[in-house]
Design an enzyme around this catalytic site. Structure first.
Site, PDB file in Angstrom:
ATOM      1  CB  ALA A  60      -5.709  25.368 -16.544  1.00  0.00           C
ATOM      2  NE  ARG A 101      -8.588  21.620 -24.140  1.00  0.00           N
ATOM      3  CZ  ARG A 101      -7.869  20.795 -23.364  1.00  0.00           C
ATOM      4  NH1 ARG A 101      -6.606  21.072 -23.086  1.00  0.00           N
ATOM      5  NH2 ARG A 101      -8.423  19.715 -22.862  1.00  0.00           N
ATOM      6  CG  ASP A 245      -8.414  22.172 -16.376  1.00  0.00           C
ATOM      7  OD1 ASP A 245      -8.016  21.131 -15.810  1.00  0.00           O
ATOM      8  OD2 ASP A 245      -7.904  22.611 -17.410  1.00  0.00           O
TER       9      ASP A 245
HETATM   10  O1  MRU Z   1      -6.588  18.333 -21.226  1.00  0.00           O
HETATM   11  P1  MRU Z   1      -5.420  18.919 -20.494  1.00  0.00           P
HETATM   12  O2  MRU Z   1      -4.185  18.108 -20.643  1.00  0.00           O
HETATM   13  O3  MRU Z   1      -5.217  20.376 -20.844  1.00  0.00           O
HETATM   14  O4  MRU Z   1      -5.855  18.853 -18.974  1.00  0.00           O
HETATM   15  C1  MRU Z   1      -4.969  19.354 -18.012  1.00  0.00           C
HETATM   16  C2  MRU Z   1      -5.447  19.186 -16.622  1.00  0.00           C
HETATM   17  O5  MRU Z   1      -6.528  18.721 -16.357  1.00  0.00           O
HETATM   18  C3  MRU Z   1      -4.554  19.731 -15.546  1.00  0.00           C
HETATM   19  O6  MRU Z   1      -4.677  18.983 -14.377  1.00  0.00           O
HETATM   20  C4  MRU Z   1      -4.938  21.198 -15.254  1.00  0.00           C
HETATM   21  O7  MRU Z   1      -5.071  21.923 -16.447  1.00  0.00           O
HETATM   22  C5  MRU Z   1      -3.947  21.858 -14.390  1.00  0.00           C
HETATM   23  S1  MRU Z   1      -2.378  22.084 -15.206  1.00  0.00           S
HETATM   24  C6  MRU Z   1      -1.375  22.926 -14.133  1.00  0.00           C
END
Ligand code: MRU
Length: 354
Positions: A60, A101, A245
């Site tokens: 995120a 996204r 997120d």
């Molecule tokens: O699909 P992704 O790899 O972007 O998902 C990431 C996550 O779910 C993380 O746990 C979240 O973004 C926090 S990252 C500091």
């Protein structure tokens, strides 16, 4: 225990996923790690949007930072007398970045910050945009270091932790959120055992988290996602530590698919559950988790491993890539603005207003 000593960030934070070269954005290609360390150069904002959508850059906070630099790239070659005029011209490019996204609020948050400074900027608006993108990145790194120490302070010496997905330097400007807490907890001698779930289908845990920790000399034990409840039952972990997120006004938290079942299993086994995220992930405008758009990705992501098909042809699959953990299953939300214990509407409002 070693919590009186400052954390050696040079030892515990090696990787940078995003680099601004001065006229392009260089992204560490997270689709190829750990065996291929390759960078993708983005020279325009649509290339950044495509990289966010393709998970070249992910996590995120990292996608928010990348999107901010995407706005800087969109501004190149644009002729506008002041920020307000530029804002109108840049809106389509920002809308395309925002659509890359849907679940991580950091993306919309970073774009809102870029819009805000642009609206107030004069003829130096291009410089203002670049300074804001850099500030977003710098503030993220500072927040992570702060959260690392605060979160680690909740963990009793000798504890084991389980984490999910990748929340480290790769997912942020550096140091990481949940992984920052784990780094700080290991550095302070509080965390004795680190377990990381594989995180099907994209294997952020298996491909990224254990590799990233290995760069710091932190031993992590990889487990299949389906081993989590059994692991908790053995007594080896006292905390599940994850990122987020989007955190809603009542503490409901969207994170990588599988987080919700970890929270249920943790409550069943008396294991504590910690969410670590900067305040840029807090969305007080969304009342509860049912209102969060959950990203659905190509079902093809479930049909194979490492590009090798493992599933018979003609099979259907359902591939939501985030889920929502109710605030009532969370023991602590750690942000750079404070720690919220047992989050609910009142506790979130006290911490974040709104
Ligand atoms: O699909 P992704 O790899 O972007 O998902 C990431 C996550 O779910 C993380 O746990 C979240 O973004 C926090 S990252 C500091």
């Amino acid at each position: 225990m070693n919590d009186n000593h400052a954390i050696d960030y040079a030892r515990y934070d090696h990787i940078r996923p995003i680099r601004w070269t001065g006229d392009a954005l260089e992204l560490l290609d997270q689709r190829k790690l750990p065996f291929v360390v390759e960078h993708v150069l983005c020279s325009d904002s649509d290339a950044v949007a495509a990289a966010i959508h393709a998970l070249t850059v992910r996590g995120a906070p990292a996608i928010g930072i990348a999107a901010a630099w995407g706005v800087v790239l969109a501004a190149r070659g644009l002729d506008a007398g002041d920020g307000a005029a530029a804002l109108q011209a840049l809106e389509p490019a920002m809308a395309r970045l925002n659509a890359a996204r849907p679940t991580a609020v950091n993306l919309a948050w970073a774009l809102a910050r870029m819009r805000g400074v642009l609206a107030a900027a004069g003829s130096d608006w291009k410089q203002v945009l670049a300074l804001e993108a850099q500030a977003i990145a710098d503030e993220d790194l500072a927040a992570n270091r702060h959260m690392g120490e605060r979160g680690a302070g909740l963990i009793a010496p000798g504890s084991g932790v389980l984490t999910h997905c990748n929340t480290g330097s790769l997912a942020t400007a550096g140091f990481g959120t949940a992984l920052g807490v784990i780094r700080a907890g290991v550095a302070q001698g509080r965390i004795a055992r680190v377990f990381a779930g594989e995180t099907r289908p994209w294997l952020q845990g298996a491909r990224l988290t254990v590799w990233e920790l290995q760069q710091d000399g932190i031993d992590a034990t990889l487990v299949a996602d389906s081993a989590a409840s059994h692991l908790m039952k053995t007594g080896a972990v006292q905390w599940v530590v994850v990122g987020a997120d989007r955190i809603c006004a009542n503490g409901d938290t969207a994170n990588k698919i599988g987080t919700y079942q970890l929270a249920i299993a943790a409550r069943h086994h008396g294991v504590k559950f910690m969410v670590v995220a900067p305040s840029s992930t807090v969305d007080m405008g969304t009342a509860h988790g049912d209102a969060i758009e959950i990203e659905q990705r190509d079902p093809g992501e479930l049909f194979g491993v490492g590009g090798v098909r493992t599933v018979a042809e003609g099979i259907q699959a359902w591939n939501p890539v985030f889920d929502v953990t109710p605030g009532s299953l969370i023991d602590a939300i750690v942000t750079e603005k404070g720690v919220i214990l047992d989050p609910d509407v009142a506790a979130m409002r006290a911490a974040f207003g709104g």
